[in-house]
Motif scaffolding. Structure first.
Motif, PDB file in Angstrom:
ATOM      1  N   ALA A 107      26.413  72.138 -20.643  1.00 11.97           N
ATOM      2  CA  ALA A 107      27.830  71.902 -20.350  1.00 11.97           C
ATOM      3  C   ALA A 107      28.435  72.980 -19.458  1.00 11.97           C
ATOM      4  CB  ALA A 107      28.620  71.823 -21.660  1.00 11.97           C
ATOM      5  N   ALA A 108      27.623  73.947 -19.020  1.00 14.81           N
ATOM      6  CA  ALA A 108      28.174  75.105 -18.312  1.00 14.81           C
ATOM      7  C   ALA A 108      28.531  74.823 -16.859  1.00 14.81           C
ATOM      8  CB  ALA A 108      27.195  76.274 -18.381  1.00 14.81           C
ATOM      9  N   GLY A 109      28.043  73.742 -16.303  1.00 15.28           N
ATOM     10  CA  GLY A 109      28.330  73.455 -14.904  1.00 15.28           C
ATOM     11  C   GLY A 109      27.088  72.929 -14.214  1.00 15.28           C
ATOM     12  N   PRO A 110      27.144  72.726 -12.898  1.00 13.41           N
ATOM     13  CA  PRO A 110      26.006  72.151 -12.188  1.00 13.41           C
ATOM     14  C   PRO A 110      24.793  73.067 -12.172  1.00 13.41           C
ATOM     15  CG  PRO A 110      27.662  72.933 -10.635  1.00 13.41           C
ATOM     16  CD  PRO A 110      28.285  73.022 -11.989  1.00 13.41           C
ATOM     17  N   ALA A 111      23.616  72.459 -12.193  1.00 11.85           N
ATOM     18  CA  ALA A 111      22.379  73.213 -12.035  1.00 11.85           C
ATOM     19  C   ALA A 111      22.235  73.617 -10.572  1.00 11.85           C
ATOM     20  CB  ALA A 111      21.186  72.371 -12.465  1.00 11.85           C
ATOM     21  N   THR A 112      21.719  74.823 -10.335  1.00  8.53           N
ATOM     22  CA  THR A 112      21.641  75.350  -8.974  1.00  8.53           C
ATOM     23  C   THR A 112      20.295  75.992  -8.687  1.00  8.53           C
ATOM     24  OG1 THR A 112      22.555  77.507  -9.608  1.00  8.53           O
ATOM     25  CG2 THR A 112      24.132  75.810  -8.908  1.00  8.53           C
ATOM     26  N   LEU A 113      20.042  76.196  -7.402  1.00  6.44           N
ATOM     27  CA  LEU A 113      18.885  76.933  -6.906  1.00  6.44           C
ATOM     28  C   LEU A 113      19.373  78.222  -6.248  1.00  6.44           C
ATOM     29  CD1 LEU A 113      15.838  75.711  -4.910  1.00  6.44           C
ATOM     30  CD2 LEU A 113      17.353  77.392  -3.856  1.00  6.44           C
ATOM     31  N   SER A 114      18.681  79.327  -6.511  1.00  7.26           N
ATOM     32  CA  SER A 114      18.984  80.612  -5.888  1.00  7.26           C
ATOM     33  C   SER A 114      17.739  81.159  -5.205  1.00  7.26           C
ATOM     34  CB  SER A 114      19.443  81.648  -6.922  1.00  7.26           C
ATOM     35  OG  SER A 114      20.724  81.374  -7.411  1.00  7.26           O
ATOM     36  N   LEU A 115      17.902  81.749  -4.042  1.00  5.60           N
ATOM     37  CA  LEU A 115      16.836  82.578  -3.491  1.00  5.60           C
ATOM     38  C   LEU A 115      16.705  83.823  -4.366  1.00  5.60           C
ATOM     39  CD1 LEU A 115      17.384  82.358   0.368  1.00  5.60           C
ATOM     40  CD2 LEU A 115      15.954  80.941  -1.117  1.00  5.60           C
ATOM     41  N   TYR A 116      15.550  84.493  -4.268  1.00  4.41           N
ATOM     42  CA  TYR A 116      15.257  85.525  -5.261  1.00  4.41           C
ATOM     43  C   TYR A 116      14.192  86.485  -4.741  1.00  4.41           C
ATOM     44  CZ  TYR A 116      13.025  87.355  -9.541  1.00  4.41           C
ATOM     45  OH  TYR A 116      12.482  88.152 -10.503  1.00  4.41           O
ATOM     46  N   PHE A 117      14.322  87.766  -5.112  1.00  2.26           N
ATOM     47  CA  PHE A 117      13.216  88.703  -4.971  1.00  2.26           C
ATOM     48  C   PHE A 117      13.278  89.711  -6.098  1.00  2.26           C
ATOM     49  CE2 PHE A 117      16.559  90.716  -2.507  1.00  2.26           C
ATOM     50  CZ  PHE A 117      16.425  92.068  -2.769  1.00  2.26           C
ATOM     51  N   GLN A 118      12.153  90.345  -6.376  1.00 10.36           N
ATOM     52  CA  GLN A 118      11.994  91.196  -7.555  1.00 10.36           C
ATOM     53  C   GLN A 118      11.255  92.466  -7.184  1.00 10.36           C
ATOM     54  OE1 GLN A 118       9.511  89.388 -10.527  1.00 10.36           O
ATOM     55  NE2 GLN A 118      10.185  90.744 -12.152  1.00 10.36           N
ATOM     56  N   ARG A 119      11.747  93.576  -7.690  1.00  7.95           N
ATOM     57  CA  ARG A 119      11.122  94.867  -7.438  1.00  7.95           C
ATOM     58  C   ARG A 119       9.895  95.072  -8.319  1.00  7.95           C
ATOM     59  NH1 ARG A 119      14.395 100.675  -7.788  1.00  7.95           N
ATOM     60  NH2 ARG A 119      12.601 102.045  -7.351  1.00  7.95           N
ATOM     61  N   HIS A 128      16.017  97.967 -16.511  1.00  9.11           N
ATOM     62  CA  HIS A 128      15.829  97.773 -15.078  1.00  9.11           C
ATOM     63  C   HIS A 128      16.871  96.765 -14.574  1.00  9.11           C
ATOM     64  CE1 HIS A 128      11.361  99.075 -15.542  1.00  9.11           C
ATOM     65  NE2 HIS A 128      12.120 100.105 -15.184  1.00  9.11           N
ATOM     66  N   PRO A 129      18.156  97.143 -14.583  1.00 10.39           N
ATOM     67  CA  PRO A 129      19.225  96.180 -14.297  1.00 10.39           C
ATOM     68  C   PRO A 129      19.308  95.714 -12.856  1.00 10.39           C
ATOM     69  CG  PRO A 129      20.141  98.380 -14.498  1.00 10.39           C
ATOM     70  CD  PRO A 129      18.698  98.479 -14.899  1.00 10.39           C
ATOM     71  N   ASP A 130      18.691  96.459 -11.930  1.00  7.33           N
ATOM     72  CA  ASP A 130      18.787  96.076 -10.523  1.00  7.33           C
ATOM     73  C   ASP A 130      17.412  95.879  -9.888  1.00  7.33           C
ATOM     74  OD1 ASP A 130      18.004  98.713 -10.497  1.00  7.33           O
ATOM     75  OD2 ASP A 130      19.716  99.431  -9.320  1.00  7.33           O
ATOM     76  N   TYR A 131      16.491  95.353 -10.675  1.00  8.21           N
ATOM     77  CA  TYR A 131      15.156  95.054 -10.151  1.00  8.21           C
ATOM     78  C   TYR A 131      15.022  93.591  -9.732  1.00  8.21           C
ATOM     79  CZ  TYR A 131      12.812  99.494 -11.186  1.00  8.21           C
ATOM     80  OH  TYR A 131      12.400 100.809 -11.183  1.00  8.21           O
ATOM     81  N   ARG A 132      15.949  92.730 -10.165  1.00  9.31           N
ATOM     82  CA  ARG A 132      15.932  91.316  -9.780  1.00  9.31           C
ATOM     83  C   ARG A 132      17.216  90.993  -9.025  1.00  9.31           C
ATOM     84  NH1 ARG A 132      15.272  89.354 -15.518  1.00  9.31           N
ATOM     85  NH2 ARG A 132      14.671  91.511 -15.939  1.00  9.31           N
ATOM     86  N   TRP A 133      17.068  90.281  -7.888  1.00  8.73           N
ATOM     87  CA  TRP A 133      18.210  89.969  -7.037  1.00  8.73           C
ATOM     88  C   TRP A 133      18.231  88.484  -6.685  1.00  8.73           C
ATOM     89  CZ3 TRP A 133      21.859  93.650  -5.817  1.00  8.73           C
ATOM     90  CH2 TRP A 133      21.532  94.969  -6.170  1.00  8.73           C
ATOM     91  N   TYR A 134      19.430  87.898  -6.787  1.00  9.58           N
ATOM     92  CA  TYR A 134      19.611  86.459  -6.601  1.00  9.58           C
ATOM     93  C   TYR A 134      20.635  86.190  -5.490  1.00  9.58           C
ATOM     94  CZ  TYR A 134      17.589  86.613 -11.298  1.00  9.58           C
ATOM     95  OH  TYR A 134      16.784  86.869 -12.388  1.00  9.58           O
ATOM     96  N   SER A 135      20.651  84.954  -5.005  1.00  8.49           N
ATOM     97  CA  SER A 135      21.593  84.551  -3.954  1.00  8.49           C
ATOM     98  C   SER A 135      23.009  85.022  -4.268  1.00  8.49           C
ATOM     99  CB  SER A 135      21.614  83.031  -3.827  1.00  8.49           C
ATOM    100  OG  SER A 135      20.410  82.523  -3.315  1.00  8.49           O
ATOM    101  N   ARG A 184       7.690  90.329  -5.786  1.00  7.36           N
ATOM    102  CA  ARG A 184       7.648  88.871  -5.761  1.00  7.36           C
ATOM    103  C   ARG A 184       8.879  88.360  -5.024  1.00  7.36           C
ATOM    104  NH1 ARG A 184       3.366  87.243  -8.663  1.00  7.36           N
ATOM    105  NH2 ARG A 184       3.850  85.082  -8.164  1.00  7.36           N
ATOM    106  N   VAL A 185       8.743  87.176  -4.454  1.00  9.27           N
ATOM    107  CA  VAL A 185       9.834  86.560  -3.714  1.00  9.27           C
ATOM    108  C   VAL A 185       9.740  85.051  -3.893  1.00  9.27           C
ATOM    109  CG1 VAL A 185       8.509  86.385  -1.553  1.00  9.27           C
ATOM    110  CG2 VAL A 185      11.003  86.507  -1.462  1.00  9.27           C
ATOM    111  N   GLY A 186      10.877  84.370  -3.829  1.00  6.42           N
ATOM    112  CA  GLY A 186      10.865  82.925  -3.967  1.00  6.42           C
ATOM    113  C   GLY A 186      12.234  82.385  -4.291  1.00  6.42           C
ATOM    114  N   PHE A 187      12.307  81.542  -5.335  1.00  7.87           N
ATOM    115  CA  PHE A 187      13.574  80.925  -5.698  1.00  7.87           C
ATOM    116  C   PHE A 187      13.573  80.611  -7.188  1.00  7.87           C
ATOM    117  CE2 PHE A 187      10.594  77.909  -3.910  1.00  7.87           C
ATOM    118  CZ  PHE A 187      10.583  76.830  -4.777  1.00  7.87           C
TER     119      PHE A 187
END
Length: 215
Positions: A107-119, A128-135, A184-187
């Motif tokens: 019920a939280a809202g539409p499902a989405t896709l984000s680009l992503y990379f990981q340290r 490790h609060p800033d090791y994963r980055w999203y769109s 790693r990189v992807g979505f």
């Protein structure tokens, strides 16, 4: 036409000894996960997509709990230092009326896709609060049938979102370190309840990567 710049082609040459490896990421290069402490959080999904004439492809799980859900689709990368942009072009094949739903909170809202990379060295824990980055906010794409493209520059001003909050403009050093030591990189699939917390479809659907490029 699917193509990759040399920064990524070098990684693919390690992953697969195939003449096509330098032209586009093969299905065997992608991993559907994430795997944390030996557990695959993309429940019910294969570890690898299927290779098709159009690209790496997989079925998005259905609404039954036993069908599962898809979270992260990634591949190894040596480093993103000096890279300028990530672009993903993809196609979703689904019957008319299909909805894509956030697995964690439908019920939280539409499902989405984000680009992503990981340290490299991410423990998947809060330390490790800033090791994963999203769109960036507003650049995650609601899932719907058809052909789509998302392309986002890899600079702090784009305001990539960190896993535990904040963005690349408020934490440029963390962002730069993650790019330099990218692993790693992807979505990812999710929504406003969590960018990588999983998605399922209300009817049979297929996701195909048409192009993935790092400039």
């Amino acid at each position: 036409m699917r193509c990759l710049k040399p920064i990524f082609a070098a990684t693919l040459s390690i992953l697969a000894a195939s003449p096509a490896a330098a032209d586009a990421p093969p299905a065997s290069a992608w991993e559907i996960g994430p795997f944390i402490d030996g557990r695959n959080y993309s429940v019910g999904m294969p570890v690898r997509p299927t290779e098709t004439r159009d690209g790496a492809s997989f079925v998005v799980p259905g609404p039954s709990a036993r069908d599962g859900h898809v979270h992260y689709v990634t591949m190894p990368v040596r480093s993103l230092a000096g890279a300028r942009r990530i672009t993903l072009r993809y196609r979703i094949d689904a019957p008319q009326g299909t909805r894509f739903v956030q697995q964690e909170n439908p019920a939280a809202g539409p499902a989405t896709l984000s680009l992503y990379f990981q340290r490299r060295g991410d423990s998947w824990r809060a330390r490790h609060p800033d090791y994963r980055w999203y769109s960036p906010a507003g650049r995650d794409v609601p899932l719907s049938p058809g052909i789509h493209e998302v392309s986002i520059p890899l600079d702090p001003g784009a305001k990539w979102v960190a896993m535990m909050g904040g963005d690349s403009s408020s934490n440029p050093r963390g962002f730069a370190a993650a790019l330099s030591e990218a692993h790693r990189v992807g979505f990812t699939f999710g929504g406003n309840s969590g960018r990588g917390h999983g998605v399922y479809a209300t009817r049979p659907s297929r996701f195909t990567v048409l192009d993935f490029e790092i400039e």
